[in-house]
Design an enzyme around this catalytic site. Structure first.
Site, PDB file in Angstrom:
ATOM      1  N   HIS A  53       1.179  -1.265   0.151  1.00  0.00           N
ATOM      2  CA  HIS A  53       0.306  -0.321   0.002  1.00  0.00           C
ATOM      3  C   HIS A  53       0.728   1.343   0.401  1.00  0.00           C
ATOM      4  O   HIS A  53       2.598   0.820   0.641  1.00  0.00           O
ATOM      5  CB  HIS A  53      -0.743  -0.164   1.524  1.00  0.00           C
ATOM      6  CG  HIS A  53      -1.906  -1.292   0.657  1.00  0.00           C
ATOM      7  ND1 HIS A  53      -3.492  -0.820   1.565  1.00  0.00           N
ATOM      8  CD2 HIS A  53      -2.624  -2.193   0.184  1.00  0.00           C
ATOM      9  CE1 HIS A  53      -4.086  -2.079   1.604  1.00  0.00           C
ATOM     10  NE2 HIS A  53      -3.544  -2.734   0.741  1.00  0.00           N
ATOM     11  N   GLU A  55       1.057   3.693   1.940  1.00  0.00           N
ATOM     12  CA  GLU A  55       1.858   4.276   3.565  1.00  0.00           C
ATOM     13  C   GLU A  55       2.740   3.166   3.412  1.00  0.00           C
ATOM     14  O   GLU A  55       3.969   3.919   4.209  1.00  0.00           O
ATOM     15  CB  GLU A  55      -0.307   4.226   4.100  1.00  0.00           C
ATOM     16  CG  GLU A  55      -0.807   5.437   3.974  1.00  0.00           C
ATOM     17  CD  GLU A  55      -2.005   4.289   3.118  1.00  0.00           C
ATOM     18  OE1 GLU A  55      -1.499   3.113   2.362  1.00  0.00           O
ATOM     19  OE2 GLU A  55      -2.984   5.279   2.777  1.00  0.00           O
ATOM     20  N   CYS A  83      -5.839   2.357   5.697  1.00  0.00           N
ATOM     21  CA  CYS A  83      -6.396   0.668   6.145  1.00  0.00           C
ATOM     22  C   CYS A  83      -6.162   0.105   7.252  1.00  0.00           C
ATOM     23  O   CYS A  83      -5.032   0.760   7.421  1.00  0.00           O
ATOM     24  CB  CYS A  83      -6.445  -0.639   4.711  1.00  0.00           C
ATOM     25  SG  CYS A  83      -4.940  -0.788   4.755  1.00  0.00           S
ATOM     26  N   CYS A  86      -3.140  -0.504   6.988  1.00  0.00           N
ATOM     27  CA  CYS A  86      -1.568   0.937   7.208  1.00  0.00           C
ATOM     28  C   CYS A  86      -1.879   1.379   8.543  1.00  0.00           C
ATOM     29  O   CYS A  86      -0.699   2.027   9.193  1.00  0.00           O
ATOM     30  CB  CYS A  86      -1.596   1.837   6.362  1.00  0.00           C
ATOM     31  SG  CYS A  86      -1.600   0.930   4.113  1.00  0.00           S
TER      32      CYS A  86
HETATM   33 ZN   LIG Z   1      -3.429   0.275   3.781  1.00  0.00          ZN
END
Ligand SMILES: [Zn+2]
Length: 156
Positions: A53, A55, A83, A86
């Site tokens: 992801h 991040e 999410c 993260c």
């Molecule tokens: Zn994430």
């Protein structure tokens, strides 16, 4: 003061990423001097890495650049609300603060629905859609025993 500027950079990374086989997510991390020390784009499908992801990618790059595992004086700007994975990484990295542009509802409207993971956290372990089974082997204490007795450990 520059919050909108940094957040727009994260959004720009997200936009560019779509035409580069990535998901519509971008993130940047700045140090306390306001310098960008980490950039991230969602590379999940392109790299076959479900943890890639934006991040996480930005945290990895920032930690690499600063040669540290803690970003406690740094700020994360992300194109979309993090999410649960993260969110956990942000806490482990101990970032000072987070700015995000889109909320999770906007992401869900484009098929990125992570609300179910938040719901899973509250469920009994064996009632989750991926069941978690506790097998309390007597050896479970060994990793902590060696850790507790290890004199050269780096605590975090
Ligand atoms: Zn994430």
């Amino acid at each position: 003061m520059n919050n909108k500027l940094y957040l727009n950079q994260a959004i720009q990374l997200a936009v560019e990423n779509v035409s580069n086989n990535g998901g519509p997510f971008g993130a940047v991390i700045i140090n306390k001097q306001g310098e960008i020390i980490g950039r991230g784009q969602n590379r999940v499908t392109d790299c076959n890495d479900p943890t890639a992801h934006a991040e996480i990618q930005a945290i990895r790059q920032a930690c690499e650049n600063l040669q540290t595992f803690q970003l406690d004086t740094c700020t994360l700007y992300t194109s979309c609300e993090p999410c649960p994975m993260c969110l956990g990484a942000i806490y482990w990295a101990r970032l000072e603060k987070v700015y995000y542009a889109a909320d999770q509802n906007l992401a869900a409207a484009s098929g990125f629905d992570d609300a179910f993971i938040y719901d899973e956290i509250a469920k009994h372990h064996e009632a989750r859609s991926i069941p978690f089974h506790l097998l309390p082997l007597k050896e479970k204490v060994l990793p902590f025993k060696v850790w507790d007795q290890h004199t050269a450990k780096v605590e975090y």
